[in-house]
Design a protein around this motif. Structure first.
Motif, PDB file in Angstrom:
ATOM      1  N   GLY A   1      11.556   6.952  31.458  1.00 20.82           N
ATOM      2  CA  GLY A   1      11.887   6.257  30.212  1.00 20.82           C
ATOM      3  C   GLY A   1      10.774   5.312  29.787  1.00 20.82           C
ATOM      4  N   GLN A   2      10.177   4.632  30.742  1.00 20.35           N
ATOM      5  CA  GLN A   2       9.075   3.724  30.445  1.00 20.35           C
ATOM      6  C   GLN A   2       7.897   4.494  29.858  1.00 20.35           C
ATOM      7  OE1 GLN A   2       7.360   1.783  33.863  1.00 20.35           O
ATOM      8  NE2 GLN A   2       6.053   0.480  32.629  1.00 20.35           N
ATOM      9  N   ASP A   3       7.572   5.644  30.434  1.00 15.21           N
ATOM     10  CA  ASP A   3       6.477   6.467  29.916  1.00 15.21           C
ATOM     11  C   ASP A   3       6.740   6.876  28.468  1.00 15.21           C
ATOM     12  OD1 ASP A   3       5.075   6.310  32.283  1.00 15.21           O
ATOM     13  OD2 ASP A   3       5.754   8.272  33.025  1.00 15.21           O
ATOM     14  N   CYS A   4       7.961   7.278  28.206  1.00 13.29           N
ATOM     15  CA  CYS A   4       8.325   7.700  26.847  1.00 13.29           C
ATOM     16  C   CYS A   4       8.187   6.535  25.874  1.00 13.29           C
ATOM     17  CB  CYS A   4       9.757   8.234  26.846  1.00 13.29           C
ATOM     18  SG  CYS A   4      10.319   8.786  25.231  1.00 13.29           S
ATOM     19  N   VAL A   5       8.679   5.375  26.265  1.00 19.11           N
ATOM     20  CA  VAL A   5       8.590   4.193  25.394  1.00 19.11           C
ATOM     21  C   VAL A   5       7.129   3.816  25.164  1.00 19.11           C
ATOM     22  CG1 VAL A   5       9.077   1.717  25.301  1.00 19.11           C
ATOM     23  CG2 VAL A   5      10.874   3.307  25.960  1.00 19.11           C
TER      24      VAL A   5
END
Length: 97
Positions: free
Chosen positions: A47-51
């Motif tokens: 999720g962090q990578d996507c954000v």
């Protein structure tokens, strides 16, 4: 008599808390629980990578918009300056300086 009931009740609550805490620690420290924590941490990292990708894209778009707006304002300022020069030349054509 009332005091004895309260004391036993508190002791029972305390003992239940210790029992529940001990069982909870065993459950939380099990292999299955650790696997679940690992999967949850991996999902958070995805999720962090996507954000981060989305925020980088937004930042790049904002930088492009800012650069375009700056160019538009510079072009507008040049046109206004040319307009002032043309107005001055038109006024000065008929007069001797």
């Amino acid at each position: 008599m009332f005091l004895a009931n309260v004391a036993w009740k508190k002791i029972g609550i305390f003992a239940g808390g210790i029992l529940f805490g001990t069982a909870g620690m065993k459950i939380l420290g099990s292999k299955d629980a650790k696997k679940m924590y690992t999967e949850a941490a991996a999902a958070v990292l995805r999720g962090q990578d996507c954000v981060m990708k989305v925020s980088t894209s937004i930042k790049e778009n904002c930088e492009d918009i800012y650069a375009d707006a700056k160019r538009i304002n510079e072009k507008r300022a040049e046109e206004e300056e040319k307009s002032l020069i043309c107005d001055c030349e038109a006024e000065c054509d008929g007069k001797e300086v």
